[in-house]
Design a protein around this motif. Structure first.
Motif, PDB file in Angstrom:
ATOM      1  N   VAL A  25       0.833  -1.214   0.000  1.00  0.00           N
ATOM      2  CA  VAL A  25       0.000   0.000   0.000  1.00  0.00           C
ATOM      3  C   VAL A  25       0.860   1.254   0.000  1.00  0.00           C
ATOM      4  O   VAL A  25       0.501   2.269  -0.617  1.00  0.00           O
ATOM      5  N   ASP A  29       0.865   3.916  -3.353  1.00  0.00           N
ATOM      6  CA  ASP A  29       0.517   5.325  -3.222  1.00  0.00           C
ATOM      7  C   ASP A  29       1.651   6.257  -3.587  1.00  0.00           C
ATOM      8  O   ASP A  29       1.456   7.467  -3.642  1.00  0.00           O
ATOM      9  N   VAL A  90      -4.774   3.433   6.675  1.00  0.00           N
ATOM     10  CA  VAL A  90      -6.099   3.088   6.161  1.00  0.00           C
ATOM     11  C   VAL A  90      -7.077   4.245   6.389  1.00  0.00           C
ATOM     12  O   VAL A  90      -7.849   4.614   5.493  1.00  0.00           O
ATOM     13  N   SER A  93      -6.285   7.039   3.993  1.00  0.00           N
ATOM     14  CA  SER A  93      -6.714   6.695   2.635  1.00  0.00           C
ATOM     15  C   SER A  93      -8.206   6.951   2.462  1.00  0.00           C
ATOM     16  O   SER A  93      -8.653   7.454   1.420  1.00  0.00           O
ATOM     17  N   GLN A 112      -1.285  10.185   5.369  1.00  0.00           N
ATOM     18  CA  GLN A 112      -0.874   8.931   4.722  1.00  0.00           C
ATOM     19  C   GLN A 112       0.632   8.756   4.796  1.00  0.00           C
ATOM     20  O   GLN A 112       1.133   7.660   5.065  1.00  0.00           O
ATOM     21  N   ASN A 176      -7.106   1.104  -0.883  1.00  0.00           N
ATOM     22  CA  ASN A 176      -6.223   0.744   0.230  1.00  0.00           C
ATOM     23  C   ASN A 176      -6.977   0.193   1.439  1.00  0.00           C
ATOM     24  O   ASN A 176      -6.385  -0.501   2.269  1.00  0.00           O
ATOM     25  N   GLY A 180      -5.540  -2.900   3.419  1.00  0.00           N
ATOM     26  CA  GLY A 180      -5.025  -2.593   4.745  1.00  0.00           C
ATOM     27  C   GLY A 180      -5.725  -3.371   5.840  1.00  0.00           C
ATOM     28  O   GLY A 180      -5.089  -3.810   6.811  1.00  0.00           O
TER      29      GLY A 180
END
Length: 464
Positions: A25, A29, A90, A93, A112, A176, A180
């Motif tokens: 993740v 990103d 998480v 996101s 994030q 995500n 996550g």
């Protein structure tokens, strides 16, 4: 079944999957947002400067907080810290996906980055702990971990293009949430906690952290602004001067601190310093290349976001294969050979791309793209394993934080530097960027020949 029994039964495989999901993740990103920027700008009324901060808020928060996050994991346990970072990532996101304004999106991206800073060093610490004293298992496990991250980084543009076209730009962040959640469940159920430092006098190095943040933001911001204002602009020169002064201040604080977030004693090991330099140069060139190629594909070749994403697919397949191979070679023959070989292969790939222009057919680019991905993928796992082998396991969180701080800082500088050379034209800037990348990887290979040493037994390592 108790947690202890489950941990013994599932052990290393569960740790690899859980930590790899965390790395996935984070890496997605890094790259997924690039193909969505035009849609985000149109939806939230953001100009170029605002879109730059959508990217930079994440990367800079990530890079500047890695050291403290690794130290925190060593102090209270990597598992606890990893879970907290995953939960924060998480939640952020979700905040990105639901953002209704530019300010809200940029703020959520920064959060994030904080979560990502916690995830990466603690994931390596958990993986290192799960491997015990088995150097071969550690090299192979890190190979799988880095392969997952490389695939995620390369797949980001593909996934982003598809999601933007089908579900809209918020979906690139919302994806995500289920990933996550799965990673959190695996960690809580199967992954064991790491040993913690017993010295209760250690405190977080807040002055060092503040100076590290200031140094990275000032340096990266100055390089970004140089692209449009020129290197002699007062704002650029002031930023560079501030970066130098704060960097010197950071070094002084770390030398004098009883509990530095960056133990300078690590760098007494030639392998540690060399591996850090190699990591910086790899990320500088790779992140800069992804940025430049994204501009080239969309602005010069006029590819759509989806087609641009698929143009990056060779990175995905080649990186996955070479990361696993690099881990296996490091486990069997030591780290120096695969590091040097990978860097030279990557340098050759960059050189094949250095005459890229608007008329270059995509198939003609493939040999260079594949060699870059294969070479870098081959070098990263043994580089990481070599660095971790130089420190006691109780300090692996800080050590991995140092490596990833250096790598992410290199990536941020690479995007800023390579972006600045495209100011006079994307194709001409890409040519210069690829020449520079080839030279930097050759220099990294020479450094690796001289500086990467054989692993020493853990019993002889100092707890700096």
């Amino acid at each position: 079944m108790t947690h202890a029994v489950q941990s013994r039964s599932h052990g290393l495989p569960a740790a690899i999957v859980a930590t790899s999901l965390g790395f996935v993740v984070v890496q997605v990103d890094v790259s997924i947002v690039n193909v969505a920027l035009p849609e985000i700008g149109g939806s939230l009324g953001m100009g170029v400067a605002g879109l730059q901060w959508v990217v930079d808020a994440y990367t800079l928060a990530f890079a500047s907080l890695l050291l403290s996050a690794g130290s925190l994991g060593d102090r209270i346990g990597a598992r606890k810290t990893f879970v907290a970072g995953f939960a924060l990532f998480v939640a952020a996101s979700l905040g990105c996906g639901l953002a209704g304004s530019a300010a809200a999106l940029i703020a959520a991206r920064a959060v994030q980055g904080v979560g990502a800073a916690v995830l990466v060093p603690c994931s390596l610490a958990l993986l290192n702990h799960a491997c015990g004293n088995d150097a071969t298992a550690r090299a192979r496990a890190i190979g799988l971990w880095t392969a997952a991250g490389a695939v995620a980084l390369s797949a980001g543009p593909v996934l982003g293009g598809m999601l933007v076209d089908t579900l809209g730009w918020p979906s690139i962040f919302l994806v995500n949430v289920p990933v996550g959640t799965a990673g959190l469940w695996l960690t809580l159920r199967f992954v064991e906690e790491t040993p913690v430092e017993r010295d209760g006098s250690r405190e977080l190095d807040l002055p060092g952290q503040a100076l590290a943040v200031l140094t990275l933001f000032a340096l990266t911001g100055a390089v970004i602004e140089a692209g449009s204002r020129g290197w002699h602009a007062p704002l650029v020169l002031s930023g560079l001067a501030l970066a130098v002064l704060s960097g010197i201040g950071f070094a002084i604080v770390e030398v004098r601190s009883a509990a530095p977030m960056l133990p300078l004693g690590f760098f007494r090991q030639p392998t540690f310093g060399t591996a850090s330099l190699v990591g910086l140069l790899i990320n500088l060139t790779v992140y800069g290349t992804i940025f430049v190629l994204s501009l080239y594909f969309q602005q010069v070749r006029r590819y759509s976001p989806v087609v641009t994403g698929f143009a990056f697919l060779p990175f995905m397949a080649a990186a996955a294969v070479s990361n696993v191979l690099g881990g296996r070679l490091a486990g069997g023959r030591g780290p120096r050979l695969p590091i040097v070989a990978g860097l030279l292969v990557g340098a050759a790939g960059y050189w094949l791309l250095h005459e890229l222009n608007g008329a270059t057919p995509y198939p003609a680019m493939l040999p260079g793209l594949l060699l870059v991905s294969l070479g870098v993928g081959l070098a990263v796992p043994p580089m990481t394993s070599a660095l971790l082998s130089t420190v006691h396991r109780s300090r692996s969180g800080v050590a991995s934080g140092v490596l990833n701080t250096v790598r992410q800082a290199g990536g941020a500088i690479g995007v800023a530097l390579f972006g600045s050379v495209t100011a006079g034209g994307v194709a001409a800037g890409a040519q210069l960027a690829f020449r520079l990348s080839s030279l930097l990887l050759v220099l990294a290979a020479i450094s690796a020949v001289a500086g990467i040493r054989r692993q020493v037994p853990e019993s002889s390592l100092k707890e700096y």
